[in-house]
Write a protein that holds these residues in place. Structure first.
Motif, PDB file in Angstrom:
ATOM      1  N   ASN A   1       0.839  -1.222   0.000  1.00  0.00           N
ATOM      2  CA  ASN A   1       0.000   0.000   0.000  1.00  0.00           C
ATOM      3  C   ASN A   1       0.867   1.263   0.000  1.00  0.00           C
ATOM      4  O   ASN A   1       0.660   2.197   0.787  1.00  0.00           O
ATOM      5  CB  ASN A   1      -0.938  -0.020   1.214  1.00  0.00           C
TER       6      ASN A   1
ATOM      7  N   ARG B   1      -3.731 -13.932   7.292  1.00  0.00           N
ATOM      8  CA  ARG B   1      -3.477 -12.511   7.538  1.00  0.00           C
ATOM      9  C   ARG B   1      -3.477 -11.731   6.224  1.00  0.00           C
ATOM     10  O   ARG B   1      -3.934 -10.593   6.144  1.00  0.00           O
ATOM     11  CB  ARG B   1      -2.138 -12.326   8.277  1.00  0.00           C
ATOM     12  N   ARG B   2      -2.947 -12.384   5.168  1.00  0.00           N
ATOM     13  CA  ARG B   2      -2.898 -11.739   3.852  1.00  0.00           C
ATOM     14  C   ARG B   2      -4.333 -11.523   3.335  1.00  0.00           C
ATOM     15  O   ARG B   2      -4.687 -10.421   2.920  1.00  0.00           O
ATOM     16  CB  ARG B   2      -2.115 -12.659   2.912  1.00  0.00           C
TER      17      ARG B   2
ATOM     18  N   TRP C   1       2.099 -10.513   4.090  1.00  0.00           N
ATOM     19  CA  TRP C   1       2.318 -11.143   5.402  1.00  0.00           C
ATOM     20  C   TRP C   1       3.129 -12.412   5.236  1.00  0.00           C
ATOM     21  O   TRP C   1       2.828 -13.230   4.374  1.00  0.00           O
ATOM     22  CB  TRP C   1       0.978 -11.480   6.072  1.00  0.00           C
TER      23      TRP C   1
ATOM     24  N   ASP D   1      -9.658  -8.984  14.349  1.00  0.00           N
ATOM     25  CA  ASP D   1      -9.917  -9.683  13.074  1.00  0.00           C
ATOM     26  C   ASP D   1     -10.717 -10.975  13.213  1.00  0.00           C
ATOM     27  O   ASP D   1     -10.425 -11.798  14.093  1.00  0.00           O
ATOM     28  CB  ASP D   1      -8.584 -10.108  12.434  1.00  0.00           C
TER      29      ASP D   1
ATOM     30  N   GLU E   1      -3.661  -5.696  -1.279  1.00  0.00           N
ATOM     31  CA  GLU E   1      -3.378  -6.801  -0.371  1.00  0.00           C
ATOM     32  C   GLU E   1      -2.108  -6.525   0.438  1.00  0.00           C
ATOM     33  O   GLU E   1      -1.107  -6.059  -0.120  1.00  0.00           O
ATOM     34  CB  GLU E   1      -3.200  -8.076  -1.190  1.00  0.00           C
ATOM     35  N   GLU E   2      -2.159  -6.829   1.731  1.00  0.00           N
ATOM     36  CA  GLU E   2      -0.958  -6.654   2.556  1.00  0.00           C
ATOM     37  C   GLU E   2      -0.047  -7.871   2.418  1.00  0.00           C
ATOM     38  O   GLU E   2      -0.513  -8.993   2.192  1.00  0.00           O
ATOM     39  CB  GLU E   2      -1.352  -6.492   4.033  1.00  0.00           C
TER      40      GLU E   2
ATOM     41  N   LEU F   1      -7.435   0.094  -1.102  1.00  0.00           N
ATOM     42  CA  LEU F   1      -6.427  -0.697  -0.389  1.00  0.00           C
ATOM     43  C   LEU F   1      -6.000  -1.893  -1.217  1.00  0.00           C
ATOM     44  O   LEU F   1      -6.810  -2.504  -1.914  1.00  0.00           O
ATOM     45  CB  LEU F   1      -7.003  -1.176   0.946  1.00  0.00           C
TER      46      LEU F   1
ATOM     47  N   SER G   1      -6.668  -8.737   4.721  1.00  0.00           N
ATOM     48  CA  SER G   1      -6.526  -7.344   4.267  1.00  0.00           C
ATOM     49  C   SER G   1      -7.398  -7.040   3.049  1.00  0.00           C
ATOM     50  O   SER G   1      -7.586  -5.876   2.709  1.00  0.00           O
ATOM     51  CB  SER G   1      -5.057  -7.035   3.963  1.00  0.00           C
ATOM     52  N   THR G   2      -7.925  -8.066   2.382  1.00  0.00           N
ATOM     53  CA  THR G   2      -8.754  -7.783   1.197  1.00  0.00           C
ATOM     54  C   THR G   2     -10.145  -8.419   1.256  1.00  0.00           C
ATOM     55  O   THR G   2     -11.035  -7.996   0.525  1.00  0.00           O
ATOM     56  CB  THR G   2      -8.072  -8.301  -0.095  1.00  0.00           C
TER      57      THR G   2
ATOM     58  N   LEU H   1     -14.228  -3.441   2.140  1.00  0.00           N
ATOM     59  CA  LEU H   1     -13.294  -2.304   2.190  1.00  0.00           C
ATOM     60  C   LEU H   1     -13.960  -0.981   1.838  1.00  0.00           C
ATOM     61  O   LEU H   1     -13.279   0.054   1.775  1.00  0.00           O
ATOM     62  CB  LEU H   1     -12.127  -2.542   1.215  1.00  0.00           C
TER      63      LEU H   1
END
Ligand SMILES: CC(C)(COP(=O)(O)OP(=O)(O)OC[C@H]1O[C@@H](n2cnc3c(N)ncnc32)[C@H](O)[C@@H]1OP(=O)(O)O)[C@@H](O)C(=O)NCCC(=O)NCCS
Length: 357
Positions: free
Chosen positions: A88, A218-219, A237, A289, A234-235, A232, A222-223, A227
């Motif tokens: 990001n 965790r990945r 991880w 989460d 994808e993070e 945003l 993020s999506t 949202l």
């Protein structure tokens, strides 16, 4: 008499609270707490300075830039920029807080101008931020509604008026809900294993053997959660980032209880739910989460993970009086599970976004 223009200065994050810069950091932390008390009327969203300092240390994944506003030598406001470093890369998060006794004097406006200039210097093009409101809202005939059409936020509240004046759009609204754990509606028995899914539990640190599978969750977290209109990505991880995240949390006195769902045939982790609390404020906890991967929805795994984790909370953190959670207003499935567990709405969060031109 005209109000003096506040002076803006950067805050250097100190190595410790007891060395150089420690006192300034404690003053900043007290200011953040004063704003939170003003919103909530209690200490449930305050952070002791040790814990805040751990959260503000730079690491490989994000760094924080803080600006303080002083008027007549007194600390009256701050701007906190959170800059992601691993993903990001066009975005950053901005929080502007002004002491309740110093509002409507242009403090936020000056802080915002400083922060926006800094964002431009960093080469970021999107600023995101959140504001929180406790129910019942002050009656406002006009409500702002985000693009999803779900939820609303009073247009004439201080935060909305300020965000609109700085040309932010309302990207999303979250419902904030509260559950006193002693009143949770929990089933007498869990349905673990009945249809090929089982549950695994850990505290604070995911077992080595599960860490890569947990990184996948965790990945997707993020999506896969709604949202709104936020831009945003994808993070990223991996095991290293998870350990860094866990260590930061524990170093600040944080505690966590995690439950994950396992597909028994493949051994894959297909969902997880996380509860946080802390040693310094054991009376409050946060339901963080919760995710079920898309291919595994429709088996009530959200409820089946959350209910036993809540039972653990009651057994292992008996001092918790209030458990809070946040859900996107459009997240009807998660909201229904939370209502079934006994959560009731107590506030709303507005998610703001500005694309710089
Ligand atoms: C929102 C907040 C930061 C505003 O701080 P502030 O220093 O009082 O804001 P300013 O005096 O710089 O006001 C700038 C503009 O915002 C708008 N505004 C701010 N507060 C307002 C209010 N209570 N009612 C109507 N408009 C308001 C006005 O357009 C104002 O310009 P004007 O005074 O020329 O009319 C402050 O109320 C606060 O800290 N709230 C709690 C935390 C929060 O919600 N942060 C904002 C996240 S977006």
């Amino acid at each position: 008499m005209t109000t003096p223009v506040p002076l803006i200065e950067p805050l250097v994050i100190p190595g410790s609270l007891h060395g150089p810069g420690g006192e300034r950091f404690i003053g900043f932390s007290d200011l953040c707490d004063a704003v939170q008390r003003g919103i909530w009327g209690n200490d449930d969203f305050c952070l002791d300075p040790e814990r805040r300092l751990e959260a503000y240390r730079h690491d490989d994944y994000e760094e924080r830039h803080v600006f303080l506003a002083r008027s007549d030598g007194r600390l009256v406001g701050c701007a906190v920029l959170d800059v992601p470093l691993a993903d990001n890369l066009s975005t950053c998060y901005l929080d502007i807080l002004v002491h309740p006794g110093h509002r409507r004097q242009g403090v936020a406006k000056v802080l915002h101008a400083t922060a926006e200039n800094h964002v431009r210097r960093l080469g970021r093009t999107v600023i995101m931020g959140w504001s929180e409101m406790r129910l019942p809202a002050i009656p406002d005939p006009e409500v702002l509604v985000p693009g999803s059409g779900a939820g609303g936020y009073p247009k004439h509240s201080a935060a909305a008026s300020f965000a609109l004046s700085e040309e932010y759009d309302l990207a999303q609204v979250d419902r904030i809900s509260l559950l006193p754990p002693s009143t949770a509606g929990l089933p007498a028995h869990d349905t673990d294993g009945a249809d090929g899914y089982g549950m695994v539990f850990w505290e604070n640190r995911v077992p080595d053997g599960l860490i890569d599978r947990y990184a996948v969750l965790r990945r997707f977290m993020s999506t896969d959660a709604p949202l709104g209109d936020f831009v945003l990505e994808e993070e990223v991880w991996d095991a290293e980032r998870i350990r860094a995240d866990e260590e930061r949390h524990v170093a600040g006195g944080g505690l966590s209880l995690v439950c994950a769902a396992v597909e028994k045939g493949s051994g894959a982790l297909v969902g997880h739910t996380v509860l946080h609390s802390s040693r310094k404020a054991p009376f409050v906890a946060y339901q963080e989460d919760t995710l079920v991967l898309r291919g595994h929805r429709g088996h009530r795994l959200g409820y089946r993970m959350k209910a036993p984790n809540l039972r653990r909370l009651r057994d292992e953190w008996p001092a918790v009086e209030r458990l809070y959670t946040w859900n996107a207003a459009e997240n009807s499935f998660m909201l229904a599970v939370n209502v079934e567990l006994g959560f009731r709405p107590v506030g709303a969060t507005a998610g703001w976004q500005k694309k710089l031109r």
